[in-house]
Scaffold this motif. Structure first.
Motif, PDB file in Angstrom:
ATOM      1  N   UNK A  71       3.532  -0.178   7.447  1.00 13.62           N
ATOM      2  CA  UNK A  71       2.741  -0.724   6.341  1.00 13.62           C
ATOM      3  C   UNK A  71       3.551  -1.740   5.558  1.00 13.62           C
ATOM      4  N   UNK A  72       2.912  -2.851   5.211  1.00 11.35           N
ATOM      5  CA  UNK A  72       3.535  -3.891   4.384  1.00 11.35           C
ATOM      6  C   UNK A  72       2.563  -4.243   3.269  1.00 11.35           C
ATOM      7  N   UNK A  73       3.049  -4.825   2.159  1.00 13.08           N
ATOM      8  CA  UNK A  73       2.141  -5.207   1.074  1.00 13.08           C
ATOM      9  C   UNK A  73       1.151  -6.267   1.539  1.00 13.08           C
ATOM     10  N   UNK A  74      -0.105  -6.112   1.177  1.00 10.86           N
ATOM     11  CA  UNK A  74      -1.129  -7.087   1.534  1.00 10.86           C
ATOM     12  C   UNK A  74      -1.202  -8.167   0.469  1.00 10.86           C
ATOM     13  N   UNK A  75      -0.075  -8.878   0.254  1.00  7.91           N
ATOM     14  CA  UNK A  75       0.007  -9.947  -0.731  1.00  7.91           C
ATOM     15  C   UNK A  75       0.645 -11.153  -0.081  1.00  7.91           C
ATOM     16  N   UNK A  76       0.404 -12.314  -0.624  1.00 10.45           N
ATOM     17  CA  UNK A  76       0.986 -13.541  -0.079  1.00 10.45           C
ATOM     18  C   UNK A  76       2.465 -13.665  -0.439  1.00 10.45           C
ATOM     19  N   UNK A 193      -0.490   8.075   3.601  1.00 12.24           N
ATOM     20  CA  UNK A 193      -1.463   7.882   2.529  1.00 12.24           C
ATOM     21  C   UNK A 193      -2.850   7.609   3.115  1.00 12.24           C
ATOM     22  N   UNK A 194      -3.878   7.670   2.273  1.00 14.27           N
ATOM     23  CA  UNK A 194      -5.242   7.411   2.724  1.00 14.27           C
ATOM     24  C   UNK A 194      -5.409   5.995   3.270  1.00 14.27           C
ATOM     25  N   UNK A 195      -4.890   4.949   2.589  1.00 14.16           N
ATOM     26  CA  UNK A 195      -5.008   3.595   3.158  1.00 14.16           C
ATOM     27  C   UNK A 195      -4.343   3.479   4.531  1.00 14.16           C
ATOM     28  N   UNK A 196      -3.184   4.143   4.697  1.00  9.14           N
ATOM     29  CA  UNK A 196      -2.515   4.096   5.993  1.00  9.14           C
ATOM     30  C   UNK A 196      -3.365   4.741   7.074  1.00  9.14           C
ATOM     31  N   UNK A 197      -3.952   5.895   6.772  1.00  5.10           N
ATOM     32  CA  UNK A 197      -4.774   6.591   7.756  1.00  5.10           C
ATOM     33  C   UNK A 197      -6.013   5.772   8.127  1.00  5.10           C
ATOM     34  N   UNK A 198      -6.608   5.105   7.127  1.00  5.77           N
ATOM     35  CA  UNK A 198      -7.762   4.250   7.416  1.00  5.77           C
ATOM     36  C   UNK A 198      -7.356   3.076   8.303  1.00  5.77           C
ATOM     37  N   UNK A 199      -6.187   2.510   8.043  1.00  8.19           N
ATOM     38  CA  UNK A 199      -5.698   1.414   8.882  1.00  8.19           C
ATOM     39  C   UNK A 199      -5.452   1.881  10.305  1.00  8.19           C
TER      40      UNK A 199
END
Length: 236
Positions: A71-76, A193-199
């Motif tokens: 996982x990495x930050x979803x920012x520019x 985390x939940x976002x990781x599992x969804x990804x």
């Protein structure tokens, strides 16, 4: 002393006994001599240097062999080194993340101190690749090739990789470092985390769809060739 866990090749004889190698405590004179021997054997500029306080610095190469996405930050704007070193707080919480697979067998050189611990090496690698996963999800292993066998040993948090590099010498067969997922059996999905599992689910769905597409294409080609063979045969 921790033991090396064997990974046997199909073409190599399997041995049941674990392999260990001695890791002596060196005096300052012995360290200085070892560094001279090490530097005389390498064919690059990745030398080791003795410091005035008795410690030494040098390079270690780590191969990343990760099976799961990171996982990495979803920012520019990527986080700075100062941000990465700062302890997490409410203002620094990563609100959005994205997951991707690191290229297979990615290699990274790190300039470290003799007192740098394995846990710090893992944290430095994650910072360099902007990975925001918990460092406890990963482990550093030493890899050795002995008598046509490959052995892996998981390093403890406090072990010093540069010291191991100095003791083993520059040969990659004698010693190399590998970063892998920190697991001994089934995946502990509760650690994500939940976002990781969804990804992960989205990635799994894409992989499944691609696999189904390839299978359908394979059988479609076979069906077409069979039809062409039938049409080419004379009637009667």
């Amino acid at each position: 002393m921790p033991q090396l866990v064997k990974l046997s090749f199909c073409t190599s004889p399997v041995k049941d006994e674990p392999l260990e190698w001695e890791k002596p405590i060196l005096s300052q004179t012995e360290i200085e001599q070892k560094i001279k021997e090490y530097n005389s054997q390498i064919n690059s500029n990745l030398f080791m240097s003795l410091n005035k306080d008795g410690s030494y610095t040098g390079f270690i190469k780590v191969q990343l062999k990760l099976v799961r996405p990171v996982s990495v930050p979803a920012t520019k704007k990527p986080p700075s080194l100062q941000d990465a070193k700062r302890p997490p707080g409410k203002n620094q919480a990563v609100k959005r993340r994205t997951s991707f697979y690191l290229p297979k067998d990615t290699v990274k050189h790190l300039h470290v101190l003799s007192r740098t611990r394995a846990r710090e090496v893992i944290e430095a690698l994650l910072r360099k690749f902007l990975v925001v996963d918990n460092p406890r999800k990963f482990a550093l292993f030493e890899r050795a090739e002995r008598h046509d066998q490959v052995y892996l040993r998981k390093l403890s948090d406090d072990e010093q990789p540069l010291r191991l590099r100095l003791l083993a010498g520059p040969s990659e067969k004698a010693l190399s470092f590998v970063l892998k997922e920190n697991e001994t059996g089934d995946v502990n999905w509760d650690a994500f985390s939940m976002p990781e599992l969804h990804n992960f689910l989205r990635i799994l769905q894409r992989e499944e769809e691609e696999h189904v597409r390839q299978i359908l294409q394979k059988y479609s080609r076979c069906r077409q060739k069979m039809q062409e063979a039938l049409e080419a045969r004379p009637l009667g």
